[in-house]
Design an enzyme around this catalytic site. Structure first.
Site, mmCIF file in Angstrom:
data_model
loop_
_atom_site.group_PDB
_atom_site.id
_atom_site.type_symbol
_atom_site.label_atom_id
_atom_site.label_comp_id
_atom_site.label_asym_id
_atom_site.label_seq_id
_atom_site.Cartn_x
_atom_site.Cartn_y
_atom_site.Cartn_z
ATOM 1 N N CYS A 187 0.807 -1.222 0.000
ATOM 2 C CA CYS A 187 0.000 0.000 0.000
ATOM 3 C C CYS A 187 0.844 1.278 0.000
ATOM 4 O O CYS A 187 0.309 2.369 -0.192
ATOM 5 C CB CYS A 187 -0.943 -0.016 1.194
ATOM 6 S SG CYS A 187 -1.817 -1.579 1.311
ATOM 7 N N ASN B 82 -10.256 -1.131 -0.479
ATOM 8 C CA ASN B 82 -8.799 -0.997 -0.368
ATOM 9 C C ASN B 82 -8.156 -1.615 -1.607
ATOM 10 O O ASN B 82 -8.223 -2.826 -1.807
ATOM 11 C CB ASN B 82 -8.353 -1.719 0.916
ATOM 12 C CG ASN B 82 -6.844 -1.675 1.123
ATOM 13 O OD1 ASN B 82 -6.083 -1.351 0.208
ATOM 14 N ND2 ASN B 82 -6.413 -2.011 2.321
ATOM 15 N N HIS C 156 -3.666 6.524 1.703
ATOM 16 C CA HIS C 156 -4.037 5.185 1.246
ATOM 17 C C HIS C 156 -5.411 4.869 1.827
ATOM 18 O O HIS C 156 -5.662 5.096 3.014
ATOM 19 C CB HIS C 156 -2.987 4.179 1.724
ATOM 20 C CG HIS C 156 -3.463 2.767 1.631
ATOM 21 N ND1 HIS C 156 -4.010 2.255 0.478
ATOM 22 C CD2 HIS C 156 -3.508 1.763 2.553
ATOM 23 C CE1 HIS C 156 -4.361 0.998 0.695
ATOM 24 N NE2 HIS C 156 -4.070 0.682 1.934
#
Ligand code: UT7
Length: 323
Positions: free
Chosen positions: A112, A280, A250
């Site tokens: 990420c 995500n 993120h």
């Protein structure tokens, strides 16, 4: 030393939208649990497009938006933990597809934080004079390493990709950065393991192929490290959080961002969030947010942004950029 400017943004998500209610037919979950614990309402899931195909669509969009010809691109970096192959790398597949014959191309793996790290690398190649025009993409098909029977993870992740063109320019738009890793916590978030299986070795344990995560540890790590990183970044730049137009985090969990906002003493509306629509998407989440901000007209010349990534590795890092 040369300057780096951001000259184009674009994104692509596979068309299939999977809602929280759709997932409640696969595993024992509910829209109420997912949206209240994470802020996610839906995600895009690939029905066959692999990471390279997502990246190629993004790269084609970036060429169109930047007005650059393929042979003017001299660097392609793809940040991903879900490449099609170990080799060829995803960036080489993009290079071939768009005909960027003068580019060198490689992938980086930092989950990420991947896009933040990749954009930092591109900035250095441009500032050193080695490259003029770089395509930097973050893209994932996380759906291929998600265990679709595990409700603790399958509700969190989505597929997609996005990127930027970074070019040599008049103004310095990559202003400061702060990057870290803590490999000692690495096994708290794993996926895509391939053990050694050959004529001389046959391990009994199965590969940790699917994404597995100690969610609470990652939550605590993120809420501690991200605000600290943003404060270090601002100190380096001699700015305060009030000088920043948007923080683009993120998109892991809205609750993480709420804690980060509180620790920084700013309201949630200073953070750009699109987790509700995409879930995500790991390395893709920050550039997907940037591309959406661009479409919404939020990225004007001079807009100051903090991008901040955190996750697998464990890795985390922030960069201060100006449009
Ligand atoms: O991008 C990479 C970085 N990753 C992250 O940043 C993720 C960080 N962690 C998190 O965002 C959160 O820890 C999660 C969203 C993963 C989990 O939220 P939580 O509030 O920490 O929940 P929990 O794991 O403590 O689980 C609470 C309960 C458990 O049930 P019991 O043991 O209390 O009966 C879980 O079994 O919720 C249950 N649960 C679910 N229930 C319905 C877990 N997943 C689900 C689900 N639907 N999908």
């Amino acid at each position: 030393m040369f300057n780096t400017e951001f000259i184009a943004f674009d994104s692509y998500a596979p068309p299939r939208v999977v809602t929280n209610d759709d997932l409640s037919k696969l595993v024992d979950t509910s829209d109420e649990w997912i949206s209240s614990r994470t802020g996610i309402s839906q995600r895009h899931i690939s029905e066959g497009e692999n990471t390279s195909e997502i990246c190629i669509k993004v790269a084609e969009g970036l060429l169109k938006k930047s007005g650059l010809a393929p042979d003017e691109i001299d660097l392609i970096i793809v940040a991903t933990i879900t490449p099609d192959f170990a080799t060829p790398n995803t960036a080489c597949l993009v290079q071939a597809a768009i005909g960027a014959e003068n580019a060198f191309a490689f992938d980086i793996s930092a989950a990420c934080s991947g896009f933040v790290f990749a954009s930092s690398i591109a900035d250095k190649y441009i500032k050193s004079g080695m490259c003029k025009n770089a395509i930097v993409i973050g893209a994932e098909t996380l759906s291929k390493i998600v265990n679709w029977e595990d409700r603790t993870t399958c509700v969190l992740f989505g597929d997609g990709g996005a990127g930027v063109v970074m070019s040599r320019g008049e103004r310095n738009c990559y202003l400061a950065e702060d990057m870290h890793s803590d490999g000692s916590l690495g096994l708290r978030l794993t996926g895509g393991e391939t053990k050694v299986r050959n004529a001389y070795s046959a391990p009994e344990e199965a590969d940790r192929r699917y994404l597995e995560m100690d969610g609470r540890t990652i939550f605590n790590f993120s809420t501690k490290r991200v605000p600290a990183s943003i404060n270090i970044l601002l100190d380096k730049a001699g700015l305060t959080i009030d000088d920043i137009d948007y923080v683009v985090p993120h998109q892991a969990n809205s609750r993480i961002v709420e804690v980060v906002a509180k620790k920084l003493g700013i309201s949630m509306d200073r953070f750009y969030m699109n987790i509700a629509s995409y879930g995500n998407t790991s390395a893709a989440s920050i550039p997907m947010a940037l591309a959406q901000m661009d479409r919404e007209g939020l990225l004007k010349k001079g807009t100051k942004l903090v991008i901040t990534g955190f996750g697998g590795g464990l890795t985390w890092g922030s960069a201060l950029i100006e449009i």
